[in-house]
Enzyme design. Structure first.
Site, PDB file in Angstrom:
ATOM      1  N   LEU A 144      -2.158 -83.896 -45.222  1.00 49.72           N
ATOM      2  CA  LEU A 144      -2.044 -85.324 -45.445  1.00 49.72           C
ATOM      3  C   LEU A 144      -0.582 -85.688 -45.225  1.00 49.72           C
ATOM      4  CD1 LEU A 144      -4.093 -85.958 -48.745  1.00 49.72           C
ATOM      5  CD2 LEU A 144      -4.796 -86.501 -46.401  1.00 49.72           C
ATOM      6  N   ASP A 145      -0.322 -86.889 -44.695  1.00 49.69           N
ATOM      7  CA  ASP A 145       1.055 -87.341 -44.544  1.00 49.69           C
ATOM      8  C   ASP A 145       1.746 -87.362 -45.903  1.00 49.69           C
ATOM      9  OD1 ASP A 145       0.571 -87.724 -41.883  1.00 49.69           O
ATOM     10  OD2 ASP A 145       0.343 -89.908 -42.025  1.00 49.69           O
ATOM     11  N   LYS A 146       3.054 -87.236 -45.884  1.00 50.30           N
ATOM     12  CA  LYS A 146       3.824 -87.213 -47.126  1.00 50.30           C
ATOM     13  C   LYS A 146       3.529 -88.421 -48.004  1.00 50.30           C
ATOM     14  CE  LYS A 146       8.585 -87.078 -48.863  1.00 50.30           C
ATOM     15  NZ  LYS A 146      10.025 -86.969 -48.503  1.00 50.30           N
TER      16      LYS A 146
END
Length: 365
Positions: A144-146
């Site tokens: 998942l993106d940060k």
């Protein structure tokens, strides 16, 4: 190590890549050795030539030729830092579901999934806190993106990791995201089909729509509720797995995700008390379980997301829509698959012709 050896693939190693099998079972064979074996045709699985990237199955027999002394030294093992009690407690606080094969975390926004040049705090670095010290370290099977929160799947065993990774790459896993977007899409239930590529000049840190050279990308969105014309609460389903796909697609149709300054700048922020954080949350994950059945988990949204839903008058309970079967592949995808199939057929025919030619030469000799 002058003798040819044979190993039978265990159930625990079912589905993993061959190079991973070497790291796990024969660490004395370094990368140079494995590459040489494959290049010279001496590395075989069930009698057939194999490459380091091939997937192996339980029961198959791996033939390994002699390894030269200079190839015998393994690469130094990476030292894993011992976690503090606070880090272990934090890692455990993210767990929302677990069984002997897998763990599902609810990743908070702002925490990277994996480390990088300037990233020292990340989920991957905390995974050791999810198991006993003598147990195998869990492994991430997707990202998942940060700044994206929500359901993140971790495998407990190599076999589970191979199975679950294959489900993600084969697109059988279903990922449901919640988002709050700027404005309201004119179509309540739509499909975005815009190819995506790395944006030149950004070092690969940013993506953009590229009709000519981009990779196929498909996103379905469904409007759940509206706040006048100001914003909308939407469900997003990615049917491909491109980097930043949901963010790029929503910005491309003129409805960027609230708080996504990277792709929409100041146009992504709502006035008033609405948080400037990214409003993208991995709400639900549904995937086949390695031991049968399914993993089907929902993750509660983070504080800033829940506060925005309440502030705009959205009902979170309305967000859990029924998961429908994946739509048929787009024309672009169909063409790409047909092209790949034709390429594979041509490759196989060339191989058959070479084999026939080789056979005729042998008979003449």
């Amino acid at each position: 190590m002058s003798d040819v050896r044979q190993f039978t693939v265990s159930e625990e190693d079912d589905g993993i890549r061959l190079d991973r099998w070497f790291k796990r079972n024969l660490p004395e064979a370094n990368f140079t050795a494995v590459a040489r074996m494959a290049r010279t045709g001496q590395l075989r699985v069930d009698g057939k030539r194999a490459t380091p990237g091939d997937r192996i199955e339980a029961g198959q027999v791996i033939r390994i030729p002699p390894i030269t002394p200079e190839e015998h030294a393994p690469a130094p093992r990476k030292q894993v830092r011992k976690l503090t009690d606070e880090e272990v407690a934090f890692a455990r606080s993210m767990v929302i579901s677990e069984d002997p094969a897998a763990i599902v975390l609810n990743k908070p926004p702002g925490l990277a999934t994996q480390g990088g040049t300037k990233t020292t705090e990340h989920v991957d670095g905390l995974l050791g806190g999810l198991v006993d010290e003598d147990a195998a370290r869990p492994k991430l099977v997707h990202r998942l993106d940060k700044d994206t929160s929500g359901a993140l799947l971790v495998a407990r065993t190599p076999r589970a990791a191979a199975f679950l990774s294959k489900s993600f790459s084969g697109r059988t896993a279903r990922k449901i995201y919640w988002a709050v977007v700027m404005g309201v899409p004119s179509i309540d239930d739509g499909m975005i089909e815009l190819p995506i590529a790395k944006q030149p000049g950004t070092g690969g840190e940013k993506m953009h729509v590229d009709e000519e050279n981009g990779q196929v990308a498909r996103t379905r969105y469904r409007v759940i509720e509206r706040a006048g014309n100001r914003a909308a609460f939407v469900e997003l389903q990615p049917f491909t797995g491109r980097t930043h796909q949901l963010r790029v697609h929503m910005a491309a149709i003129g409805h960027p995700i609230v708080g996504d300054g990277k792709y929409a700048g100041q146009e992504s922020y709502l006035t008033g008390s609405i948080s400037r954080k990214l409003h993208l949350h991995a709400r639900r994950l549904r995937i086949d379980h390695p031991d049968g059945g399914r993993i089907d988990v929902t993750a509660e949204p983070p504080e800033h997301f829940a506060a925005t839903l309440a502030s705009l008058g959205f009902d979170a309970a309305a967000g859990d829509l029924e998961i429908e079967d994946a739509p048929p592949p787009s024309r672009t995808e169909q063409k790409a698959r047909a092209k790949q199939h034709a390429k594979q057929v041509r490759k196989e025919r060339r191989g058959e012709r070479r084999n026939r030619g080789g056979g005729a030469t042998s008979r003449r000799r």
